[in-house]
Design a protein around this motif. Structure first.
Motif, PDB file in Angstrom:
ATOM      1  N   VAL A  77       0.860  -1.185   0.000  1.00 37.13           N
ATOM      2  CA  VAL A  77       0.000   0.000   0.000  1.00 37.13           C
ATOM      3  C   VAL A  77       0.894   1.232   0.000  1.00 37.13           C
ATOM      4  O   VAL A  77       1.614   1.493   0.969  1.00 37.13           O
ATOM      5  N   ALA A 128      -3.227   5.691   0.967  1.00 39.14           N
ATOM      6  CA  ALA A 128      -4.583   5.332   1.350  1.00 39.14           C
ATOM      7  C   ALA A 128      -5.214   6.532   2.039  1.00 39.14           C
ATOM      8  O   ALA A 128      -4.667   7.062   3.007  1.00 39.14           O
ATOM      9  N   GLN A 184      -9.540   6.465  -1.479  1.00 40.12           N
ATOM     10  CA  GLN A 184      -8.862   5.599  -2.432  1.00 40.12           C
ATOM     11  C   GLN A 184      -7.692   4.881  -1.781  1.00 40.12           C
ATOM     12  O   GLN A 184      -7.179   5.304  -0.752  1.00 40.12           O
ATOM     13  N   VAL A 185      -7.302   3.761  -2.407  1.00 38.64           N
ATOM     14  CA  VAL A 185      -6.136   2.981  -1.991  1.00 38.64           C
ATOM     15  C   VAL A 185      -5.311   2.696  -3.236  1.00 38.64           C
ATOM     16  O   VAL A 185      -5.844   2.268  -4.265  1.00 38.64           O
ATOM     17  N   ARG A 220      -5.022   1.484  -8.545  1.00 38.44           N
ATOM     18  CA  ARG A 220      -5.704   2.394  -7.615  1.00 38.44           C
ATOM     19  C   ARG A 220      -7.191   2.076  -7.621  1.00 38.44           C
ATOM     20  O   ARG A 220      -7.777   1.796  -8.668  1.00 38.44           O
ATOM     21  N   MET A 247     -11.794   2.091   4.236  1.00 43.29           N
ATOM     22  CA  MET A 247     -10.606   1.313   3.878  1.00 43.29           C
ATOM     23  C   MET A 247     -10.385   0.209   4.904  1.00 43.29           C
ATOM     24  O   MET A 247     -10.825   0.294   6.042  1.00 43.29           O
ATOM     25  N   PRO A 253      -1.262   2.810   4.806  1.00 43.23           N
ATOM     26  CA  PRO A 253      -0.029   2.954   4.023  1.00 43.23           C
ATOM     27  C   PRO A 253       1.126   2.160   4.638  1.00 43.23           C
ATOM     28  O   PRO A 253       1.291   2.103   5.856  1.00 43.23           O
ATOM     29  N   ILE A 287      -9.138  -4.916   0.783  1.00 45.53           N
ATOM     30  CA  ILE A 287      -8.444  -3.649   1.061  1.00 45.53           C
ATOM     31  C   ILE A 287      -9.426  -2.516   1.331  1.00 45.53           C
ATOM     32  O   ILE A 287      -9.025  -1.437   1.771  1.00 45.53           O
ATOM     33  N   GLY A 288     -10.711  -2.713   1.062  1.00 44.78           N
ATOM     34  CA  GLY A 288     -11.696  -1.669   1.311  1.00 44.78           C
ATOM     35  C   GLY A 288     -13.079  -2.146   0.906  1.00 44.78           C
ATOM     36  O   GLY A 288     -13.280  -3.317   0.561  1.00 44.78           O
TER      37      GLY A 288
END
Length: 527
Positions: free
Chosen positions: A385, A388, A397-398, A409, A416, A420, A430-431
């Motif tokens: 990551v 984030a 966003q990630v 992305r 999330m 990071p 991841i989210g």
């Protein structure tokens, strides 16, 4: 005279037949019993209704009398006899029965001032999910000081919080010290781990005095550890793939969870539909534990293989702290390309389009996936990551860096699941889908970069590798050879008793009969 008699009989027969035909026609014209489902309300229907009512009236008039018959009783009746019989009748209490409350007493019965309590109570309690060891014993009626003592003793062997939910415990509660007081804990035994049994006992439990009376337990609780011998030989199973690999593995005795893990590991390396044939053989090795008491427990997948014509075609073995699968050459390879970040259809492709909010045509630097609010978003491949958080019109966003100058992305998240600097695996959440930033509704905007420049994600197919080398590769191959030497189905056999391990008989008849003699070896036959 014979001819005259025959002629007269024939005349009578013809006359009777003519009368029968005329009567049948008359009754047919009369139509006393028509179908009441037709011509409702007509004269014919009313005639049929009258027939039905008349027949019903005749049936009621001829109904027999249902008055019960009276007979002389088979035994003498009286108030004392009725009271005794009422106490033994199987009838509801509402009908006057006393069964279940008392039996018919006689003059020899001496009434008690108070009912005596049982000296001991045996029960089985189960640790429920989210419950604690202390609260479970408290609900069972154990005294508070015994609960503290039991928790302290069990904590010497295992952490009380590590006892798995669903663990059953055998409990023996002793005699109350005073009316209304909780019962003391005389005995507590349970399986703390697969290889450990714990027993808390008070001195005197189960002992008998010389006169045959049970000993009253006294003294503090003591902890007894019973270490169970466990064999950890892995379980290896093989079989033909056949028409269904899943069904063939289940028929061979592979646990369902292990089958799913096996299919997932192979699917990440090969195309299961094209590269696996019905004549191939599957080879699976699981971590397996056998206890001397007979219990068995299957663990995680250690090896997954496909053999063709007796030769290994695909060999995958779990290796390393991350539990990654590697091929026999020491290469962990991902051949199936990228995962879809969400299980949804593509609603907008990469390229120029009219922006739904800004209202003018501009470059759409990614792919939009249709997904409901809160749908998990997964990483398309292994990575780290790099950022984030909120980022303008992209919303929450990630961004992931996958190595080799490749990055992805994920925009418009509701929240999330990473931070990071974290390392993520392929398929890790991841989210979650949302509608933050410039968005008309919940969806996922997915972008891909190569060398810092945006590219079309639909055109990228790449392979990520993890390579072993040096001493780690040597250790990997040694472990693989060791696993391949395991005998198929060897772990399914019963664990042989060790020296000094003698199982005590449970049934009293087995204790009296003594140990079963060993079978005599067969006598060889002469040719």
């Amino acid at each position: 005279m014979r001819r005259k008699l025959a002629t007269r009989i024939a005349g009578y027969s013809a006359a009777y037949e003519a009368w029968r035909v005329d009567a049948s026609r008359w009754f047919d014209r009369l139509d006393l019993a028509p179908d009441l489902a037709e011509d409702i309300g007509s004269r014919r229907w009313l005639r049929g209704l009258g027939t039905m009512v008349g027949l019903g009236a005749v049936a009621l008039a001829c109904w027999p009398d249902l008055t019960p018959l009276e007979a002389r009783p088979a035994m003498p009746r009286g108030e004392a006899v009725d009271s005794e019989m009422r106490s033994q009748m199987i009838l509801p209490l509402a009908l006057g029965a006393d069964s279940g409350r008392r039996m018919g007493p006689t003059q020899a019965v001496i009434p008690l001032k108070s009912a005596p309590e049982r000296p001991q109570i045996q029960m089985v309690v189960t640790l429920a999910p989210g419950d604690s060891f202390a609260s479970m014993l408290r609900r069972a009626g154990v005294a508070g000081e015994d609960i503290d003592r039991a928790a302290a003793l069990v904590g010497q062997a295992v952490a009380v919080g590590d006892i798995q939910p669903g663990t059953q415990m055998d409990l023996i509660l002793g005699r109350r010290t005073a009316p209304g007081q909780p019962r003391p804990l005389d005995s507590l035994s349970f399986r703390a781990r697969f290889d450990l049994e714990l027993a808390l006992t008070r001195p005197g439990v189960g002992e008998v005095n010389p006169d045959g009376t049970p000993v009253i337990p006294a003294g503090p609780l003591a902890l007894q550890r019973n270490v169970i011998r466990v064999d950890e030989t892995p379980l290896r199973l093989r079989g033909v793939v056949g028409s269904s690999l899943y069904r063939s593995m289940r028929a061979a005795g592979v646990p369902a969870s292990a089958v799913q893990e096996y299919l997932k590991a192979l699917d990440a390396q090969i195309d299961m539909e094209r590269e696996v044939r019905p004549t191939d053989e599957f080879d699976i090795i699981l971590a397996y534990r056998r206890a001397a008491t007979g219990e068995r427990m299957a663990g995680q997948l250690l090896y997954a293989g496909i053999d063709r014509s007796g030769n290994p075609r695909t060999q995958l073995m779990r290796w390393g702290s991350e539990g990654r699968f590697y091929e026999a050459s020491g290469v962990g390879e991902q051949r199936r390309g990228l995962l879809a970040p969400v299980p949804g259809a593509v609603t907008s492709n990469f390229g120029m389009r009219r922006h739904p909010i800004l209202g003018y045509t501009r470059m759409h630097a990614g792919i939009d996936f249709k997904a409901g609010y809160g749908t998990p978003i997964v990483a398309v491949s292994d990575g780290r990551v790099s950022s984030a958080g909120r980022s303008g019109g992209c919303g929450i966003q990630v961004r992931l860096e996958h190595g080799g100058g490749l990055a992805t992305r994920y925009c418009h998240m509701s929240r999330m699941a990473v931070a990071p600097g974290m390392s993520v695996r392929r398929g890790q959440v991841i989210g979650y889908v949302g509608s933050t930033g410039l968005s008309t509704g919940p969806h996922l905007h997915y972008e891909m970069y190569r060398g810092g420049r945006v590219i079309n994600p639909a055109t990228v197919q790449f392979v990520s590798r993890a390579l072993l080398s040096g001493t780690e590769l040597i250790d990997f191959r040694r472990q693989l050879i060791k696993l391949k030497e395991i005998e198929v189905g060897a772990a399914l056999k019963d664990l042989a008793p060790a020296e000094g391990e003698v199982k005590e008989p449970v049934r009293e008849i087995d204790k009296v009969a003594g140990p079963t003699p060993a079978p005599k070896p067969p006598v060889p036959r002469k040719p």
